[in-house]
Design a protein around this motif. Structure first.
Motif, PDB file in Angstrom:
ATOM      1  N   LEU A 558     -94.748  53.928 -28.354  1.00 30.61           N
ATOM      2  CA  LEU A 558     -96.104  53.800 -28.878  1.00 30.61           C
ATOM      3  C   LEU A 558     -96.302  54.508 -30.213  1.00 30.61           C
ATOM      4  CD1 LEU A 558     -97.942  54.486 -25.500  1.00 30.61           C
ATOM      5  CD2 LEU A 558     -97.186  52.290 -26.433  1.00 30.61           C
ATOM      6  N   THR A 559     -95.369  55.369 -30.569  1.00 32.22           N
ATOM      7  CA  THR A 559     -95.472  56.088 -31.847  1.00 32.22           C
ATOM      8  C   THR A 559     -94.592  55.471 -32.921  1.00 32.22           C
ATOM      9  OG1 THR A 559     -93.819  57.647 -30.996  1.00 32.22           O
ATOM     10  CG2 THR A 559     -96.129  58.298 -30.840  1.00 32.22           C
ATOM     11  N   GLY A 560     -93.453  54.906 -32.537  1.00 33.44           N
ATOM     12  CA  GLY A 560     -92.586  54.255 -33.506  1.00 33.44           C
ATOM     13  C   GLY A 560     -91.352  55.066 -33.849  1.00 33.44           C
ATOM     14  N   ALA A 561     -90.462  54.445 -34.601  1.00 31.96           N
ATOM     15  CA  ALA A 561     -89.139  55.013 -34.850  1.00 31.96           C
ATOM     16  C   ALA A 561     -89.183  56.335 -35.603  1.00 31.96           C
ATOM     17  CB  ALA A 561     -88.284  54.009 -35.627  1.00 31.96           C
ATOM     18  N   ARG A 562     -90.132  56.507 -36.499  1.00 26.48           N
ATOM     19  CA  ARG A 562     -90.183  57.729 -37.284  1.00 26.48           C
ATOM     20  C   ARG A 562     -90.487  58.952 -36.413  1.00 26.48           C
ATOM     21  NH1 ARG A 562     -90.884  56.649 -42.946  1.00 26.48           N
ATOM     22  NH2 ARG A 562     -91.111  54.420 -43.343  1.00 26.48           N
ATOM     23  N   ALA A 563     -91.083  58.731 -35.259  1.00 23.25           N
ATOM     24  CA  ALA A 563     -91.481  59.839 -34.386  1.00 23.25           C
ATOM     25  C   ALA A 563     -90.297  60.521 -33.717  1.00 23.25           C
ATOM     26  CB  ALA A 563     -92.451  59.339 -33.312  1.00 23.25           C
ATOM     27  N   VAL A 564     -89.094  59.945 -33.852  1.00 26.12           N
ATOM     28  CA  VAL A 564     -87.933  60.593 -33.236  1.00 26.12           C
ATOM     29  C   VAL A 564     -87.446  61.780 -34.066  1.00 26.12           C
ATOM     30  CG1 VAL A 564     -87.193  58.430 -32.168  1.00 26.12           C
ATOM     31  CG2 VAL A 564     -86.216  59.102 -34.385  1.00 26.12           C
ATOM     32  N   ALA A 565     -87.984  61.972 -35.252  1.00 24.76           N
ATOM     33  CA  ALA A 565     -87.569  63.102 -36.090  1.00 24.76           C
ATOM     34  C   ALA A 565     -87.836  64.416 -35.361  1.00 24.76           C
ATOM     35  CB  ALA A 565     -88.302  63.073 -37.421  1.00 24.76           C
ATOM     36  N   GLY A 566     -86.879  65.318 -35.452  1.00 23.46           N
ATOM     37  CA  GLY A 566     -86.979  66.582 -34.739  1.00 23.46           C
ATOM     38  C   GLY A 566     -88.184  67.410 -35.120  1.00 23.46           C
ATOM     39  N   LYS A 567     -88.678  67.251 -36.356  1.00 20.03           N
ATOM     40  CA  LYS A 567     -89.794  68.078 -36.808  1.00 20.03           C
ATOM     41  C   LYS A 567     -91.068  67.826 -36.015  1.00 20.03           C
ATOM     42  CE  LYS A 567     -91.020  64.870 -40.561  1.00 20.03           C
ATOM     43  NZ  LYS A 567     -91.172  64.729 -42.034  1.00 20.03           N
ATOM     44  N   TYR A 568     -91.168  66.676 -35.361  1.00 25.74           N
ATOM     45  CA  TYR A 568     -92.370  66.388 -34.574  1.00 25.74           C
ATOM     46  C   TYR A 568     -92.302  67.002 -33.179  1.00 25.74           C
ATOM     47  CZ  TYR A 568     -93.225  63.050 -38.319  1.00 25.74           C
ATOM     48  OH  TYR A 568     -93.426  62.483 -39.547  1.00 25.74           O
ATOM     49  N   GLY A 569     -91.105  67.247 -32.680  1.00 28.06           N
ATOM     50  CA  GLY A 569     -90.948  67.952 -31.412  1.00 28.06           C
ATOM     51  C   GLY A 569     -91.344  67.181 -30.172  1.00 28.06           C
ATOM     52  N   PHE A 570     -91.477  65.849 -30.266  1.00 21.20           N
ATOM     53  CA  PHE A 570     -91.848  65.090 -29.072  1.00 21.20           C
ATOM     54  C   PHE A 570     -90.786  65.172 -27.981  1.00 21.20           C
ATOM     55  CE2 PHE A 570     -94.443  62.485 -32.185  1.00 21.20           C
ATOM     56  CZ  PHE A 570     -95.670  62.919 -31.708  1.00 21.20           C
ATOM     57  N   ASP A 571     -89.547  65.418 -28.372  1.00 21.71           N
ATOM     58  CA  ASP A 571     -88.461  65.478 -27.389  1.00 21.71           C
ATOM     59  C   ASP A 571     -88.572  66.682 -26.468  1.00 21.71           C
ATOM     60  OD1 ASP A 571     -87.858  66.950 -29.854  1.00 21.71           O
ATOM     61  OD2 ASP A 571     -85.965  67.452 -28.885  1.00 21.71           O
ATOM     62  N   VAL A 572     -89.217  67.759 -26.930  1.00 19.82           N
ATOM     63  CA  VAL A 572     -89.268  68.981 -26.133  1.00 19.82           C
ATOM     64  C   VAL A 572     -89.993  68.734 -24.816  1.00 19.82           C
ATOM     65  CG1 VAL A 572     -90.006  71.383 -26.055  1.00 19.82           C
ATOM     66  CG2 VAL A 572     -89.199  70.396 -28.211  1.00 19.82           C
ATOM     67  N   ALA A 573     -91.085  67.999 -24.862  1.00 22.52           N
ATOM     68  CA  ALA A 573     -91.851  67.737 -23.639  1.00 22.52           C
ATOM     69  C   ALA A 573     -91.009  66.961 -22.628  1.00 22.52           C
ATOM     70  CB  ALA A 573     -93.127  66.967 -23.973  1.00 22.52           C
ATOM     71  N   PHE A 574     -90.308  65.928 -23.093  1.00 19.05           N
ATOM     72  CA  PHE A 574     -89.470  65.161 -22.165  1.00 19.05           C
ATOM     73  C   PHE A 574     -88.363  66.031 -21.587  1.00 19.05           C
ATOM     74  CE2 PHE A 574     -85.525  62.864 -21.358  1.00 19.05           C
ATOM     75  CZ  PHE A 574     -85.931  62.030 -20.335  1.00 19.05           C
ATOM     76  N   ARG A 575     -87.690  66.786 -22.444  1.00 19.27           N
ATOM     77  CA  ARG A 575     -86.571  67.594 -21.959  1.00 19.27           C
ATOM     78  C   ARG A 575     -87.035  68.664 -20.975  1.00 19.27           C
ATOM     79  NH1 ARG A 575     -84.703  70.549 -25.471  1.00 19.27           N
ATOM     80  NH2 ARG A 575     -85.803  70.038 -27.422  1.00 19.27           N
ATOM     81  N   ASP A 576     -88.211  69.258 -21.258  1.00 20.45           N
ATOM     82  CA  ASP A 576     -88.737  70.263 -20.335  1.00 20.45           C
ATOM     83  C   ASP A 576     -89.033  69.662 -18.963  1.00 20.45           C
ATOM     84  OD1 ASP A 576     -88.552  72.251 -22.217  1.00 20.45           O
ATOM     85  OD2 ASP A 576     -90.691  72.367 -22.654  1.00 20.45           O
ATOM     86  N   LEU A 577     -89.719  68.519 -18.956  1.00 23.04           N
ATOM     87  CA  LEU A 577     -90.066  67.892 -17.679  1.00 23.04           C
ATOM     88  C   LEU A 577     -88.837  67.377 -16.945  1.00 23.04           C
ATOM     89  CD1 LEU A 577     -93.366  65.832 -17.982  1.00 23.04           C
ATOM     90  CD2 LEU A 577     -92.757  67.484 -16.240  1.00 23.04           C
TER      91      LEU A 577
END
Length: 613
Positions: A558-577
Motif C-alpha cells: 500500500l506504500t509502494g516500492a520506495r517505502a522499502v528504504a531502510g530510512k523509513y524503518g517499516f521493516d522494524v515493526a514486521f521483524r519485531d512482531l
C-alpha cells in the motif's frame, strides 16, 4: 613514529597494525609516592602524549573537539567515493578512553573500549569495531597504555582528562541506569563487539513532575513513544542496549504507575499499565516489551508474596524507581536454590538462563529457582552484583533487538529467606488460583505490545501513503494520488477494520484482567475465573498476532516500492512482531480456544495451568 602534544594532536590518514600510547610523566618523588600508595597517580591529571606508529603516517592538522579522524573526511570508509552525508552508518570506529585506572574509580578501571558515536556536519553516524584490549604496564618510567589498532580503523574519540573519561563512562557504560551504588558493570562477553553505543540522535527532555492521573500518564506515554520512534531504526541496526531509553521511561514517571502513592507512585491499575505498554509499542516495540515485562515483574510479590512482602517490595522498587527484569525462562533448567550451609537464614542461587529479557538493563532481577524438594521460590535481587553476569548473544536477531534478551549466569547469589516470596518460616503460603495468574497476565502483556506495534505501523504507513505514494499511470483510468487508488483504499479499509475489531476485544479483556489482578483478598479468585480469563486472553493474542503480522507485511503493497528504504524503518515493526510471535507457538493458543469451544464451558474445556498457559 610521530610524537605530538595535546590539545594539538596530529592525525594519521592510515594506521595499520599500529598502536596509541598514553604516558604519565612523573618525577622520581611522584613515582615513589605512587608505588607506596598504589594509586597510579590518577588523582592528578597526567600529561598525556599520543604516539602513532605504522606505515604511511601523515600529519593532517590539529584535532577539533578531541576527535581524531584518520580517514579522508570527504568519503565514507565503507563505500569509497561516497560522501559521508550519503552514508548514515558504518562499522569501523572505536572509542579510546585515555585515563589511568584508579582503585577509587572502579567504573573507570573496568571500562572497556566502546565504539564511538559522533557528529559530522548535520549528519549522525554510529560506529562499531572489533573488541580491543588495553594493556597496562607498570615500570620506572610510569604507566603506559598500549592499544592495538584494528586494520580498518577509521575514527577515534579521545578523552584527555579524567573528568571527560568519567562523563563518557557514565554515558556509555552498562551501569548508566543503575541506582545501587555498590553494583558493578557486567563483564564484556561474546557478541559485545556487535553492540554499538547509543548514538544519542534524540535528546530527551527533562520532566518537571511525574504523571498521576490516567490522562496524564497516557499523554506522557504518547510523548515518550514519539521520542523513542525517532531513532528506533538506528538503534535497531546498531543492536544498541537501551540504557538511555530505560532511563527515559524512569524520568518520565512511567515505571512507577502501579506503585503505591505513599512511595511516590501513581497508584493506578493494570488497565492503565496495559494501555501504556500499547502506547509505547506504537513507537518502539522493544521498549513496549521491556516496560511490559517491568510491570509484570513489579507485580511478582503481589502474585506469590505475603501481604508484608508485597508492601515492602512495592514500596522499595517504587521509591527508587527501579526497573525490574526476570531470570525465569521456563524452557531452560531451573536455577538451583539451596540453603546456605553456614547461614541457614539465607538461600544461595546458581544456574543459567538462555533468555533473560529486561535483566541486563534492569536495577532488580527476579530469580526463580527450585529447592532440593522440587518446590519453586521467587526472590528479587539487585541486578548489578558480582554473581550475575549478562550475555551479549542477543545481537543481529531478526527483531526485538532493543530488548537485549541475552542469557544470564547466576553464581552464588545470596538471598535472605525473608525475601523468598510467599515463604513464612521456610514454608510456602499458597494463594490458590491467584498464584498462577502471571501466565495469562504476561500473555496479555504480549497481546498489548503486539497491538501497539500494529497500530503504529499502520498509522505511519497511512501517513506515508498520503504524503508520498503516487497513483499508477499504466491503467485504463489513471489517478494522480495514491490515496485515490481503489486497491489502496480497499487495503487500508480491510486492515483498519480488523485492527479496530481486535483492539475493541482486547480492551474488554484488559478490563477483566484489571479486575482480577486487583482482587482483594487474592485468595478469593477461583479456578473457573482463572480458566475463562486465560482462554479469552489466548483468543485476544491470536487476533493481535494475526492482524499484526498482516498489517506489518501488507503495508508495503500500500506504500509502494520506495517505502522499502531502510530510512523509513517499516521493516522494524514486521521483524519485531514476527520474532515475538514465535515466543510460544500460536497454534497452541488456537487449540486452547478450540478445546474450550468444543468441551467448555465446564472443566473439560479449561486450560491446564502451565508456564505458558
Amino acid at each position: 613514529m610521530q610524537a605530538v602534544s595535546l590539545p594539538e594532536i596530529s592525525s594519521a590518514s592510515q594506521m595499520r597494525n599500529g598502536e596509541i600510547r598514553a604516558k604519565n610523566e612523573m618525577t622520581d618523588g611522584e613515582r615513589a609516592r605512587q608505588r607506596s600508595e598504589n594509586t597510579f597517580g590518577c588523582h592528578k591529571a597526567p600529561k598525556i602524549e599520543i604516539r602513532a606508529s605504522g606505515s604511511n603516517t601523515n600529519s593532517v592538522g590539529p584535532i577539533q573537539n578531541a576527535y581524531q579522524d584518520i580517514t579522508d573526511p570527504a568519503s565514507c570508509p565503507r563505500y569509497p567515493g561516497r560522501r559521508r552525508s550519503e552514508e548514515r552508518s558504518f562499522d569501523e570506529a572505536l572509542t579510546i578512553v585515555l585515563c589511568v585506572p584508579c582503585p577509587c574509580e572502579p567504573a573507570l578501571t573496568r571500562q572497556r573500549l566502546w565504539p564511538s558515536s559522533f557528529l559530522w556536519g548535520s549528519g549522525t553516524w554510529s560506529g562499531l569495531a572489533p573488541p580491543a584490549t588495553l594493556v597496562f604496564d607498570q615500570s620506572t618510567e610510569g604507566r603506559t597504555l598500549s592499544l592495538e589498532i584494528p586494520e580498518k580503523l577509521s575514527f577515534v574519540r579521545i578523552y584527555t582528562s579524567l573528568e571527560q573519561a568519567r562523563q563518557a563512562t557514565r554515558r556509555m557504560a552498562p551501569t548508566a541506569t543503575t541506582a545501587a551504588g555498590d553494583n558493578v558493570a557486567p563483564t564484556a562477553s561474546k557478541g559485545s563487539s556487535r553492540i554499538q553505543p547509543d548514538p544519542e540522535v534524540v535528546q530527551y527532555p527533562k520532566f518537571d513532575k511525574d504523571p498521576v492521573t490516567p490522562e496524564e500518564v497516557f499523554a506522557r506515554a504518547e510523548q515518550v513513544s514519539q521520542l523513542l520512534h525517532e531513532d528506533e531504526a538506528i538503534r535497531d541496526r546498531g543492536n544498541v542496549v537501551p540504557y538511555r531509553q530505560v532511563q527515559l521511561l524512569k524520568d518520565a514517571g512511567l515505571v512507577t504507575i502501579l506503585g503505591p502513592k505513599s512511595a511516590g507512585g501513581a497508584g493506578l491499575t493494570w488497565k492503565e499499565a496495559y494501555q501504556v505498554i500499547r502506547i509505547i509499542a506504537r513507537g518502539d516495540g522493544s521498549l513496549g516489551q521491556l516496560i511490559g515485562y517491568h510491570y509484570l515483574w513489579s507485580w511478582t510479590a503481589a502474585l506469590v508474596g505475603t501481604d508484608e512482602q508485597r508492601t515492602k517490595y512495592e514500596e522499595w522498587i517504587t521509591k527508587n524507581k527501579y526497573f525490574v527484569g526476570g531470570a525465569v525462562n521456563p524452557r531452560d533448567a531451573d536455577l538451583k536454590a539451596r540453603e546456605d550451609e553456614n547461614d541457614p537464614s539465607k538461600l544461595i542461587y546458581n544456574g543459567k538462563k538462555t533468555f533473560s529479557t529486561g535483566s541486563k538493563i534492569s536495577d532488580v532481577t527476579i530469580l526463580e529457582g527450585s529447592l532440593p524438594d522440587g518446590s519453586h521460590v521467587f526472590a528479587p535481587v539487585l541486578s548489578r552484583q558480582p554473581g550475575i553476569v549478562y550475555g551479549d548473544e542477543w545481537v543481529d536477531t531478526l527483531g526485538m533487538r532493543g530488548t537485549q534478551s541475552g542469557g544470564i549466569s547466576i553464581t552464588n547469589v545470596v538471598v535472605p529467606w525473608s525475601e523468598a516470596l510467599g515463604y513464612v518460616n521456610k514454608q510456602f503460603q499458597p494463594l490458590g488460583a491467584y498464584n498462577t495468574l502471571n501466565l495469562p497476565q504476561i500473555q496479555l502483556v504480549f497481546t498489548s505490545f503486539y497491538l501497539g506495534i500494529a497500530e503504529g505501523a499502520l498509522a505511519r504507513a497511512a501517513a506515508y501513503t498520503k504524503a508520498t505514494t503516487r497513483g499508477w499511470p499504466y491503467q485504463p483510468t489513471p489517478v494522480a494520488r495514491g490515496t485515490d487508488e481503489s486497491y489502496i483504499q480497499i487495503g487500508y479499509g480491510d486492515l483498519q477494520a480488523k485492527l479496530w475489531a481486535t483492539a475493541s476485544f482486547i480492551d474488554t479483556i484488559i478490563d477483566e484482567a484489571s479486575a482480577i489482578l486487583h482482587t482483594n483478598p487474592r485468595q478469593s479468585i477461583t479456578e473457573e475465573q482463572r480458566a475463562k480469563f486465560a482462554v479469552r486472553v489466548a483468543a485476544a493474542k491470536i487476533n493481535a498476532a494475526d492482524v499484526g503480522l498482516a498489517i506489518t507485511s501488507q503495508i508495503y503493497e500500500l506504500t509502494g516500492a520506495r517505502a522499502v528504504a531502510g530510512k523509513y524503518g517499516f521493516d522494524v515493526a514486521f521483524r519485531d512482531l514476527r520474532t515475538h510471535t514465535l515466543h510460544d507457538p500460536i497454534a497452541h493458543k488456537r487449540a486452547e480456544v478450540g478445546r474450550f469451544a468444543l468441551h467448555g464451558p465446564g472443566k473439560d474445556g479449561w486450560p491446564t495451568p502451565t508456564w505458558y498457559t
